[in-house]
Scaffold this active site. Sequence first.
Site, PDB file in Angstrom:
ATOM      1  N   CYS A  77      18.943   3.322  16.180  1.00 41.29           N
ATOM      2  CA  CYS A  77      20.381   3.572  16.110  1.00 41.29           C
ATOM      3  C   CYS A  77      20.739   4.873  16.840  1.00 41.29           C
ATOM      4  O   CYS A  77      20.612   4.947  18.046  1.00 41.29           O
ATOM      5  CB  CYS A  77      20.866   3.556  14.664  1.00 41.29           C
ATOM      6  SG  CYS A  77      22.675   3.414  14.539  1.00 41.29           S
ATOM      7  N   HIS A 175      19.273  -1.678  13.037  1.00 40.19           N
ATOM      8  CA  HIS A 175      18.405  -1.058  12.026  1.00 40.19           C
ATOM      9  C   HIS A 175      17.337  -2.054  11.573  1.00 40.19           C
ATOM     10  O   HIS A 175      17.615  -2.903  10.720  1.00 40.19           O
ATOM     11  CB  HIS A 175      19.239  -0.633  10.817  1.00 40.19           C
ATOM     12  CG  HIS A 175      20.155   0.506  11.092  1.00 40.19           C
ATOM     13  ND1 HIS A 175      19.770   1.816  10.975  1.00 40.19           N
ATOM     14  CD2 HIS A 175      21.444   0.524  11.510  1.00 40.19           C
ATOM     15  CE1 HIS A 175      20.778   2.598  11.300  1.00 40.19           C
ATOM     16  NE2 HIS A 175      21.802   1.838  11.633  1.00 40.19           N
ATOM     17  N   GLU A 177      14.937  -1.550   9.593  1.00 36.42           N
ATOM     18  CA  GLU A 177      14.645  -1.325   8.172  1.00 36.42           C
ATOM     19  C   GLU A 177      15.685  -1.967   7.256  1.00 36.42           C
ATOM     20  O   GLU A 177      15.476  -2.057   6.050  1.00 36.42           O
ATOM     21  CB  GLU A 177      14.533   0.184   7.887  1.00 36.42           C
ATOM     22  CG  GLU A 177      15.833   0.944   7.793  1.00 36.42           C
ATOM     23  CD  GLU A 177      16.521   1.226   9.121  1.00 36.42           C
ATOM     24  OE1 GLU A 177      17.598   1.852   9.095  1.00 36.42           O
ATOM     25  OE2 GLU A 177      16.016   0.818  10.192  1.00 36.42           O
TER      26      GLU A 177
END
Length: 193
Positions: A77, A175, A177
């Site tokens: 990001c 992202h 994650e």
Amino acid sequence: MKIVIIKYNAGNVCSVEFGLQRLGISAIVTDDTEEILSADKIIFPGVGAAGFAMDYLSERNLDTLIKNCKQPFLGICLGMQLLCKHSEENDTKCIGVFDEQVKKFTGNIKVPHMGWNNIYDLKQPLFKDLHEEEYVYFVHSYYVEKSAHTAATANYGIEYSAALQKDNFYATQFHPEKSGKTGEKILKTFIEL
């Protein structure tokens, strides 16, 4: 294996750490030069303002250190945007691993771009275990145009780089994650590089 997550006054560090923990991988969160240099893999996540983040990095000479890293390096990001040459956000000079410019979304679209979107034109090695059109999670107001370094593409009003890759540097605008099983595959592939 020593995994380092660079701490640099930007959010989202904890969610990346938790994402790795879900894969059974522990990481050190630090801004210490020696710790970063001795890492096997480096992750550079972030949510926040480019200008403030670059100030923090520059004050500690981490911008120069990052540019010279030789181990596998993953920007996420804001981390991806800071690896570029320049950001329109606060007219910020960035690290310059990638020669690309970071631009603000304009036109008749809602900004920030927030939510799930598909990625395509996937390039190896980071996306070797993925299929075209997989969905991942984005939160961003700025983007990088497509270029020779584009490793994945997304479309939000325009086509743009969902990921970049150059030498040992990998970067995702989304992202991993926060991207469920697809994101876990990407993180696992990066750790195994």
